[in-house]
Design an enzyme around this catalytic site. Structure first.
Site, PDB file in Angstrom:
ATOM      1  N   THR A 172       2.707  36.713 -15.648  1.00  0.00           N
ATOM      2  CA  THR A 172       3.911  37.238 -15.031  1.00  0.00           C
ATOM      3  C   THR A 172       4.089  38.598 -15.025  1.00  0.00           C
ATOM      4  O   THR A 172       3.319  39.340 -15.644  1.00  0.00           O
ATOM      5  CB  THR A 172       5.234  36.755 -15.818  1.00  0.00           C
ATOM      6  OG1 THR A 172       6.367  37.200 -15.773  1.00  0.00           O
ATOM      7  CG2 THR A 172       4.793  37.060 -17.381  1.00  0.00           C
ATOM      8  N   ASP A 173       5.061  39.056 -14.032  1.00  0.00           N
ATOM      9  CA  ASP A 173       5.135  40.144 -13.840  1.00  0.00           C
ATOM     10  C   ASP A 173       5.849  41.243 -14.866  1.00  0.00           C
ATOM     11  O   ASP A 173       6.282  42.319 -15.114  1.00  0.00           O
ATOM     12  CB  ASP A 173       5.926  40.710 -12.421  1.00  0.00           C
ATOM     13  CG  ASP A 173       7.332  40.083 -12.443  1.00  0.00           C
ATOM     14  OD1 ASP A 173       7.754  39.291 -13.114  1.00  0.00           O
ATOM     15  OD2 ASP A 173       8.006  40.157 -11.383  1.00  0.00           O
ATOM     16  N   GLU A 174       6.540  40.221 -15.753  1.00  0.00           N
ATOM     17  CA  GLU A 174       7.435  40.665 -17.208  1.00  0.00           C
ATOM     18  C   GLU A 174       6.483  41.564 -17.976  1.00  0.00           C
ATOM     19  O   GLU A 174       7.201  42.286 -18.706  1.00  0.00           O
ATOM     20  CB  GLU A 174       8.148  39.652 -17.602  1.00  0.00           C
ATOM     21  CG  GLU A 174       9.060  38.608 -16.599  1.00  0.00           C
ATOM     22  CD  GLU A 174       9.973  37.882 -17.221  1.00  0.00           C
ATOM     23  OE1 GLU A 174      10.425  38.111 -18.497  1.00  0.00           O
ATOM     24  OE2 GLU A 174      10.826  37.161 -16.496  1.00  0.00           O
ATOM     25  N   TYR A 193       9.061  36.391 -24.856  1.00  0.00           N
ATOM     26  CA  TYR A 193       8.421  35.821 -24.010  1.00  0.00           C
ATOM     27  C   TYR A 193       7.361  36.980 -23.359  1.00  0.00           C
ATOM     28  O   TYR A 193       6.308  36.286 -23.111  1.00  0.00           O
ATOM     29  CB  TYR A 193       9.286  35.236 -22.794  1.00  0.00           C
ATOM     30  CG  TYR A 193       8.562  34.813 -21.596  1.00  0.00           C
ATOM     31  CD1 TYR A 193       7.611  33.595 -21.592  1.00  0.00           C
ATOM     32  CD2 TYR A 193       8.714  35.584 -20.287  1.00  0.00           C
ATOM     33  CE1 TYR A 193       6.937  33.286 -20.433  1.00  0.00           C
ATOM     34  CE2 TYR A 193       8.205  35.189 -19.001  1.00  0.00           C
ATOM     35  CZ  TYR A 193       6.985  34.256 -19.259  1.00  0.00           C
ATOM     36  OH  TYR A 193       6.349  33.727 -17.989  1.00  0.00           O
ATOM     37  N   LYS A 245       3.224  36.761 -23.441  1.00  0.00           N
ATOM     38  CA  LYS A 245       2.495  36.538 -22.111  1.00  0.00           C
ATOM     39  C   LYS A 245       1.427  37.909 -22.037  1.00  0.00           C
ATOM     40  O   LYS A 245       0.206  37.617 -21.738  1.00  0.00           O
ATOM     41  CB  LYS A 245       3.308  36.631 -20.927  1.00  0.00           C
ATOM     42  CG  LYS A 245       4.010  35.343 -20.693  1.00  0.00           C
ATOM     43  CD  LYS A 245       3.125  34.089 -20.561  1.00  0.00           C
ATOM     44  CE  LYS A 245       2.565  34.004 -19.299  1.00  0.00           C
ATOM     45  NZ  LYS A 245       1.683  32.737 -19.181  1.00  0.00           N
TER      46      LYS A 245
HETATM   47  P1  NAD Z   1       7.437  25.292 -17.078  1.00  0.00           P
HETATM   48  O1  NAD Z   1       8.097  25.847 -18.187  1.00  0.00           O
HETATM   49  O2  NAD Z   1       8.175  24.784 -15.941  1.00  0.00           O
HETATM   50  O3  NAD Z   1       6.202  24.552 -17.395  1.00  0.00           O
HETATM   51  C1  NAD Z   1       5.331  24.808 -18.445  1.00  0.00           C
HETATM   52  C2  NAD Z   1       4.489  23.390 -18.759  1.00  0.00           C
HETATM   53  O4  NAD Z   1       3.540  23.795 -19.622  1.00  0.00           O
HETATM   54  C3  NAD Z   1       5.232  22.142 -18.959  1.00  0.00           C
HETATM   55  O5  NAD Z   1       4.717  21.025 -18.346  1.00  0.00           O
HETATM   56  C4  NAD Z   1       5.022  22.012 -20.484  1.00  0.00           C
HETATM   57  O6  NAD Z   1       5.036  20.711 -20.992  1.00  0.00           O
HETATM   58  C5  NAD Z   1       3.549  22.760 -20.714  1.00  0.00           C
HETATM   59  N1  NAD Z   1       3.400  23.010 -22.092  1.00  0.00           N
HETATM   60  C6  NAD Z   1       3.971  23.826 -22.587  1.00  0.00           C
HETATM   61  N2  NAD Z   1       3.652  24.303 -24.085  1.00  0.00           N
HETATM   62  C7  NAD Z   1       2.385  23.427 -23.980  1.00  0.00           C
HETATM   63  C8  NAD Z   1       1.229  23.130 -25.017  1.00  0.00           C
HETATM   64  N3  NAD Z   1       1.181  23.648 -26.180  1.00  0.00           N
HETATM   65  N4  NAD Z   1       0.192  22.630 -24.815  1.00  0.00           N
HETATM   66  C9  NAD Z   1       0.052  21.808 -23.454  1.00  0.00           C
HETATM   67  N5  NAD Z   1       1.098  22.035 -22.486  1.00  0.00           N
HETATM   68  C10 NAD Z   1       2.076  22.703 -22.803  1.00  0.00           C
HETATM   69  O7  NAD Z   1       6.766  26.742 -16.777  1.00  0.00           O
HETATM   70  P2  NAD Z   1       6.474  27.295 -15.285  1.00  0.00           P
HETATM   71  O8  NAD Z   1       7.503  28.088 -14.641  1.00  0.00           O
HETATM   72  O9  NAD Z   1       5.668  26.248 -14.268  1.00  0.00           O
HETATM   73  O10 NAD Z   1       5.321  28.502 -15.654  1.00  0.00           O
HETATM   74  C11 NAD Z   1       4.031  28.099 -15.548  1.00  0.00           C
HETATM   75  C12 NAD Z   1       3.330  29.443 -15.823  1.00  0.00           C
HETATM   76  O11 NAD Z   1       3.347  30.287 -14.954  1.00  0.00           O
HETATM   77  C13 NAD Z   1       3.650  29.973 -17.182  1.00  0.00           C
HETATM   78  O12 NAD Z   1       2.528  30.603 -17.760  1.00  0.00           O
HETATM   79  C14 NAD Z   1       4.637  31.225 -16.961  1.00  0.00           C
HETATM   80  O13 NAD Z   1       4.498  32.044 -17.808  1.00  0.00           O
HETATM   81  C15 NAD Z   1       4.144  31.674 -15.647  1.00  0.00           C
HETATM   82  N6  NAD Z   1       4.848  32.087 -14.598  1.00  0.00           N
HETATM   83  C16 NAD Z   1       6.114  31.603 -14.488  1.00  0.00           C
HETATM   84  C17 NAD Z   1       6.756  32.364 -13.324  1.00  0.00           C
HETATM   85  C18 NAD Z   1       8.168  31.571 -12.802  1.00  0.00           C
HETATM   86  O14 NAD Z   1       8.959  32.168 -12.250  1.00  0.00           O
HETATM   87  N7  NAD Z   1       8.484  30.431 -13.212  1.00  0.00           N
HETATM   88  C19 NAD Z   1       6.709  33.412 -12.766  1.00  0.00           C
HETATM   89  C20 NAD Z   1       5.169  33.954 -12.877  1.00  0.00           C
HETATM   90  C21 NAD Z   1       4.155  33.420 -13.939  1.00  0.00           C
HETATM   91  O1  DAU Z   2       9.446  37.260 -13.436  1.00  0.00           O
HETATM   92  C1  DAU Z   2       8.826  36.213 -13.589  1.00  0.00           C
HETATM   93  C2  DAU Z   2       9.401  35.319 -14.676  1.00  0.00           C
HETATM   94  O2  DAU Z   2      10.632  34.876 -14.239  1.00  0.00           O
HETATM   95  C3  DAU Z   2       8.800  34.382 -15.285  1.00  0.00           C
HETATM   96  O3  DAU Z   2       7.545  34.679 -15.950  1.00  0.00           O
HETATM   97  C4  DAU Z   2       9.484  33.531 -16.008  1.00  0.00           C
HETATM   98  O4  DAU Z   2       8.864  32.389 -16.681  1.00  0.00           O
HETATM   99  C5  DAU Z   2      10.731  32.968 -15.436  1.00  0.00           C
HETATM  100  O5  DAU Z   2      11.542  32.144 -16.342  1.00  0.00           O
HETATM  101  C6  DAU Z   2      11.491  33.949 -14.856  1.00  0.00           C
HETATM  102  O6  DAU Z   2      12.249  34.836 -16.070  1.00  0.00           O
HETATM  103  P1  DAU Z   2      13.663  35.262 -15.693  1.00  0.00           P
HETATM  104  O7  DAU Z   2      14.210  35.664 -16.938  1.00  0.00           O
HETATM  105  O8  DAU Z   2      13.610  36.357 -14.444  1.00  0.00           O
HETATM  106  O9  DAU Z   2      14.417  34.034 -14.943  1.00  0.00           O
HETATM  107  P2  DAU Z   2      15.664  33.517 -15.086  1.00  0.00           P
HETATM  108  O10 DAU Z   2      15.932  32.379 -13.943  1.00  0.00           O
HETATM  109  O11 DAU Z   2      15.963  33.001 -16.620  1.00  0.00           O
HETATM  110  O12 DAU Z   2      16.765  34.640 -14.840  1.00  0.00           O
HETATM  111  C7  DAU Z   2      16.879  35.369 -13.622  1.00  0.00           C
HETATM  112  C8  DAU Z   2      17.612  36.444 -13.600  1.00  0.00           C
HETATM  113  O13 DAU Z   2      18.975  35.778 -13.747  1.00  0.00           O
HETATM  114  C9  DAU Z   2      17.830  37.164 -14.934  1.00  0.00           C
HETATM  115  O14 DAU Z   2      18.008  38.554 -14.381  1.00  0.00           O
HETATM  116  C10 DAU Z   2      18.820  36.584 -15.843  1.00  0.00           C
HETATM  117  C11 DAU Z   2      19.676  36.068 -14.715  1.00  0.00           C
HETATM  118  N1  DAU Z   2      20.519  34.896 -15.283  1.00  0.00           N
HETATM  119  C12 DAU Z   2      19.931  33.880 -15.809  1.00  0.00           C
HETATM  120  C13 DAU Z   2      20.538  32.578 -16.126  1.00  0.00           C
HETATM  121  C14 DAU Z   2      19.685  31.456 -16.475  1.00  0.00           C
HETATM  122  C15 DAU Z   2      21.900  34.804 -15.079  1.00  0.00           C
HETATM  123  O15 DAU Z   2      22.553  35.839 -14.750  1.00  0.00           O
HETATM  124  N2  DAU Z   2      22.558  33.742 -15.434  1.00  0.00           N
HETATM  125  C16 DAU Z   2      21.838  32.732 -16.040  1.00  0.00           C
HETATM  126  O16 DAU Z   2      22.504  31.631 -16.201  1.00  0.00           O
END
Ligand code: NAD
Ligand code: DAU
Length: 355
Positions: free
Chosen positions: A135-137, A160, A164
């Site tokens: 992630t970019d975080e 989180y 990561k």
């Molecule tokens: P998600 O939470 O939707 O899915 C995570 C998946 O991992 C689920 O299917 C869960 O069952 C599985 N999982 C969790 N713990 C596990 C374990 N111990 N063993 C096996 N499986 C397990 O997440 P996502 O949003 O699809 O993100 C996927 C990946 O991409 C993550 O590594 C996250 O850090 C990264 N990422 C997400 C975003 C985003 O915006 N969602 C952005 C950048 C990077």
């Molecule tokens: O940047 C990549 C990341 O983006 C991933 O690594 C994470 O897995 C993914 O969950 C996401 O993280 P964020 O914290 O940015 O996503 P979230 O959807 O939780 O929140 C997006 C923005 O919106 C953040 O600034 C918090 C805000 N927010 C979120 C929720 C759930 C609100 O204002 N209200 C809300 O109810």
């Protein structure tokens, strides 16, 4: 020839998009290894679950014995590691699962991959890749200007992002010390279909159509860089195919928006697609801020563009409209997730339906 991929976390939001894309567009055999936590949903994979290219393994990446068995039995050519605890708010209220899965789980997977890779020979050994999805975080928070590049120092702020960052460092060390051919990608915020409605965009869409408040943290001026999930999936496939071992690639959408802009745009799309007697924006409610809330993320995706030729195909406007429409048209998936029935469905169905 690489055509058998082990994907961890393939039942999650991004993982399921990657699995669906591989099955639809390639002849790859896909082994989906997933623990099925609350975020894992096999109903996101009904389009592919009967396909001869698809296999499912309900396994925890922290279970070294089971992970080793999966490598032995399926003999993958490449690994794409997405399994993680992914929600920042949950990491603040309960960090333990993040440390376990994101750090210990990645370590266990790396060790299993290393043992397996050591036993490979010839082109299988040369072609093997361990692609870590991050992630970019991990880079922390930007001020008003600047972009995250591959050289930006790590400065993770939430449990989180710290977990990561730790996993990224493990992956890097396994390359540096053992020579394991790893690649890491760091991506910005994804959005699109099958997104669990604890995250900003699906939460706002579903709350709005149900007439519930739209909780914006703080004053809504935090900025995220949004990428449509299928564009991310395509970038991941390209990096796995053409990226250089030992390198990292940033992936982003060139779509910086404040949270308030995102929520207002969702409201406007809904005003058009599902009008009510008053605008949806009336539901916007400012609530207490997230502790340690990062102000701004924005990615410089120049390296992946220059070296591998990747560009996203969706703009935020086209992608968000598609996403809102998808949630309006997929009531069954939404109902399964919001009622919790998807977990009962998994318990009843996965044993007999999926190998
Ligand atoms: P998600 O939470 O939707 O899915 C995570 C998946 O991992 C689920 O299917 C869960 O069952 C599985 N999982 C969790 N713990 C596990 C374990 N111990 N063993 C096996 N499986 C397990 O997440 P996502 O949003 O699809 O993100 C996927 C990946 O991409 C993550 O590594 C996250 O850090 C990264 N990422 C997400 C975003 C985003 O915006 N969602 C952005 C950048 C990077
Ligand atoms: O940047 C990549 C990341 O983006 C991933 O690594 C994470 O897995 C993914 O969950 C996401 O993280 P964020 O914290 O940015 O996503 P979230 O959807 O939780 O929140 C997006 C923005 O919106 C953040 O600034 C918090 C805000 N927010 C979120 C929720 C759930 C609100 O204002 N209200 C809300 O109810």
């Amino acid at each position: 020839m690489k055509n058998k991929i082990l994907i961890t976390g393939g039942a999650g939001f991004i993982g399921s998009a990657v699995v669906r894309q591989y099955i639809a567009e390639t002849d790859f055999t896909v082994i989906n290894l997933d623990k099925l936590t609350y975020a894992g949903n096999l109903q996101s994979l009904t389009a592919v679950s009967g396909n001869h290219q698809y296999r499912f393994e309900k396994v925890d990446i922290c279970d070294a014995v089971e992970v080793a068995r999966v490598f032995r039995e399926h003999q993958p050519d490449v690994v794409m590691h997405l399994a993680a605890e992914s929600h920042v708010d949950r990491s603040i209220t309960g960090p333990a699962a993040f440390m376990q899965t994101n750090i210990v789980g990645t370590y266990i997977l790396l060790e299993a991959a290393r043992t397996y890779w050591n036993g490979l020979e010839g082109e299988h050994k040369v072609g093997f890749r361990f692609h870590h999805i991050s992630t970019d975080e991990v880079f922390g928070s930007l001020g008003e200007s600047g972009l995250f590049t591959e050289e930006t120092p790590y400065e993770p702020n939430s449990p989180y992002s710290a977990s990561k960052a730790a996993s990224d460092h493990l992956v890097r060390a396994w390359h540096h010390t053992y020579g394991l051919p790893v690649i890491t990608t760091n991506c910005s915020n994804n959005y699109g279909p099958y997104h669990f409605p604890e995250k900003l965009i699906p939460l706002m869409i579903l709350n709005a159509v149900n007439g519930k408040p739209l909780p914006v943290y703080g004053n809504g001026d935090n900025i995220r860089d949004w990428l449509y999930v299928d564009d991310h999936a395509r970038a991941l496939r390209l990096v796995l195919e053409k990226g250089k071992p030992g390198e990292t690639y940033n992936i982003g959408g060139f779509n910086e928006k404040t949270n308030l802009e995102v929520v207002r745009t969702i409201c406007e799309i809904l005003d058009e697609l599902r009008p009510q007697n008053a605008p949806y924006a009336r539901l916007i409610t400012f609530v207490k801020d997230r502790p340690g809330h990062d102000h701004r993320y924005a990615i410089d995706a120049g390296k992946i563009a220059r070296e591998l030729g990747w560009r996203p195909s969706e703009t935020f406007e086209t992608g968000l409209r598609k996403t809102v429409l998808w949630y309006l048209e997929n009531a069954e998936w939404v109902e399964g997730v919001t009622s919790g029935d998807y977990q009962k469905w998994i318990a009843q169905n996965y044993e007999q339906r999926i190998i």
